[in-house]
Design a protein around this motif. Structure first.
Motif, short mmCIF file in Angstrom:
data_model
loop_
_atom_site.label_atom_id
_atom_site.label_comp_id
_atom_site.label_asym_id
_atom_site.label_seq_id
_atom_site.Cartn_x
_atom_site.Cartn_y
_atom_site.Cartn_z
N THR A 1 0.82 -1.21 0.00
CA THR A 1 0.00 0.00 0.00
C THR A 1 0.86 1.26 0.00
N PHE A 2 1.96 1.23 0.76
CA PHE A 2 2.82 2.41 0.86
C PHE A 2 3.97 2.40 -0.14
N ALA A 3 4.31 1.24 -0.70
CA ALA A 3 5.49 1.16 -1.58
C ALA A 3 5.16 1.40 -3.04
N VAL A 4 3.92 1.13 -3.46
CA VAL A 4 3.56 1.26 -4.87
C VAL A 4 2.98 2.65 -5.10
N SER A 5 3.47 3.30 -6.13
CA SER A 5 2.98 4.64 -6.44
C SER A 5 1.66 4.58 -7.20
N GLY A 6 0.90 5.67 -7.10
CA GLY A 6 -0.38 5.73 -7.78
C GLY A 6 -1.28 6.77 -7.15
N LYS A 7 -2.58 6.56 -7.27
CA LYS A 7 -3.56 7.49 -6.73
C LYS A 7 -3.56 7.42 -5.20
N VAL A 8 -3.37 8.57 -4.56
CA VAL A 8 -3.25 8.61 -3.10
C VAL A 8 -4.63 8.42 -2.46
N LEU A 9 -4.67 7.45 -1.51
CA LEU A 9 -5.89 7.21 -0.74
C LEU A 9 -5.86 7.93 0.61
N PHE A 10 -4.70 7.91 1.28
CA PHE A 10 -4.58 8.55 2.59
C PHE A 10 -3.11 8.88 2.85
N ASP A 11 -2.92 9.76 3.82
CA ASP A 11 -1.58 10.20 4.21
C ASP A 11 -1.38 9.82 5.68
N PHE A 12 -0.31 9.06 5.95
CA PHE A 12 -0.02 8.61 7.31
C PHE A 12 1.39 9.01 7.67
N TRP A 13 1.53 10.10 8.45
CA TRP A 13 2.83 10.60 8.91
C TRP A 13 3.80 10.81 7.74
N GLY A 14 3.31 11.42 6.70
CA GLY A 14 4.15 11.71 5.54
C GLY A 14 4.30 10.58 4.56
N MET A 15 3.71 9.41 4.86
CA MET A 15 3.73 8.27 3.93
C MET A 15 2.38 8.17 3.25
N TYR A 16 2.39 7.95 1.96
CA TYR A 16 1.17 7.96 1.18
C TYR A 16 0.75 6.54 0.80
N GLY A 17 -0.46 6.19 1.21
CA GLY A 17 -1.05 4.93 0.80
C GLY A 17 -1.82 5.11 -0.49
N THR A 18 -1.58 4.26 -1.47
CA THR A 18 -2.17 4.42 -2.79
C THR A 18 -3.19 3.32 -3.08
N TYR A 19 -4.09 3.66 -3.99
CA TYR A 19 -5.10 2.69 -4.41
C TYR A 19 -4.45 1.51 -5.13
N GLU A 20 -3.50 1.81 -6.03
CA GLU A 20 -2.82 0.74 -6.76
C GLU A 20 -2.02 -0.17 -5.81
N GLY A 21 -1.39 0.43 -4.80
CA GLY A 21 -0.65 -0.38 -3.84
C GLY A 21 -1.55 -1.28 -3.03
N LEU A 22 -2.70 -0.74 -2.60
CA LEU A 22 -3.66 -1.55 -1.85
C LEU A 22 -4.18 -2.69 -2.71
N ARG A 23 -4.45 -2.39 -3.96
CA ARG A 23 -4.95 -3.43 -4.87
C ARG A 23 -3.91 -4.53 -5.08
N GLU A 24 -2.65 -4.13 -5.31
CA GLU A 24 -1.59 -5.12 -5.50
C GLU A 24 -1.37 -5.94 -4.23
N GLY A 25 -1.44 -5.28 -3.08
CA GLY A 25 -1.26 -6.00 -1.82
C GLY A 25 -2.36 -7.02 -1.58
N LEU A 26 -3.61 -6.64 -1.86
CA LEU A 26 -4.71 -7.57 -1.68
C LEU A 26 -4.64 -8.74 -2.65
#
Length: 251
Positions: A77-102
């Protein structure tokens, strides 16, 4: 595993189940289409129906990899770049990362369930007979390797039984070995040496017994049970192979 061999998976040749596991596992892990996940889930459901295993027994295996799967999902979620879903202490969780992780987590869980189906419907003897039959052209070279694999697999239950006896003895003496994770770690570290000593002693006794009987792992001998591929074995392999080729072409 049930002793009554009356289900479809149990009646399959161990070589068929081994190649089927490789085919389905390879296309699950290396092909990126979400339809592969759906297909593998359908295969798992069919395997449960065609085996003595209940769905409850099967899905009890999922919690064993829960934390690993959760870690993989978070990292992706935090390592793959893409559309930002949320920001956690300067780290960006992305939709593409969440999808790849799932998707990766789903692959791991499905591979675990497929492996569990294979192990629960195939005895250790069948696994070894199937391995030896597949490598029969190199029988003289793999005789020692097959023997070592057989002994290793048969020593695992003995080590588990020895660990259970040591634990029961400690509990009978009033030791607290289960109240916390730290106590479990301390017990495991303390029991490691007796377990290794017991395993080495058993292996030495077995080696002496085999030498006394002049056992030769490289000798040419006939198998106790002769494996035979039937029509349903070839039909199963052909069906899975055609699906694998079809998914490769559609990828």
């Amino acid at each position: 595993m049930s002793d009554e061999r009356n289900t479809f998976l149990q009646l399959l040749d161990p070589r068929t189940k081994f190649f089927a596991l490789i085919l389905v596992g390879a296309q699950t892990f290396f092909l990126r289409s979400p339809w592969i996940i759906v297909f593998t889930a359908i295969v798992v459901v069919i395997g449960v129906v065609a085996s003595p295993i209940t769905a409850r027994m099967l899905f009890k295996q999922i919690p064993r990899v829960f934390w690993f799967v959760l870690f993989i999902t978070i990292v992706n979620t935090f390592a793959v770049s893409g559309k930002v879903l949320f920001d956690f202490w300067g780290m960006y969780g992305t939709y593409e990362g969440l999808r790849e992780g799932l998707l990766l987590s789903a692959r791991i869980v499905l591979l675990l369930l497929l492996s569990y189906l294979f192990v629960q419907t195939t005895s250790i003897t069948e696994m070894l007979d199937g391995t030896e039959a597949m490598l029969s052209p190199f029988r003289r070279r793999i005789g020692t390797g097959t023997l070592l694999l057989s002994l290793t697999l048969n020593f695992v239950p003995l080590i588990i039984q020895s660990a259970q006896r040591i634990k029961a003895a400690q509990i009978a003496r009033g030791a607290d070995v289960d109240s916390s994770f730290l106590r479990q770690v301390r017990f495991a570290s303390a029991a490691a040496l007796p377990l290794f000593v017991s395993a080495f002693r058993s292996s030495q006794h077995l080696a002496e017994a085999m030498e006394a009987r002049c056992y030769d792992a490289t000798a040419n001998r006939t198998p106790f049970s002769k494996l035979k591929m039937n029509l349903h074995d070839w039909a199963t392999l052909l069906f899975l192979l055609l699906l694998f080729v079809a998914f490769m072409c559609l990828q």
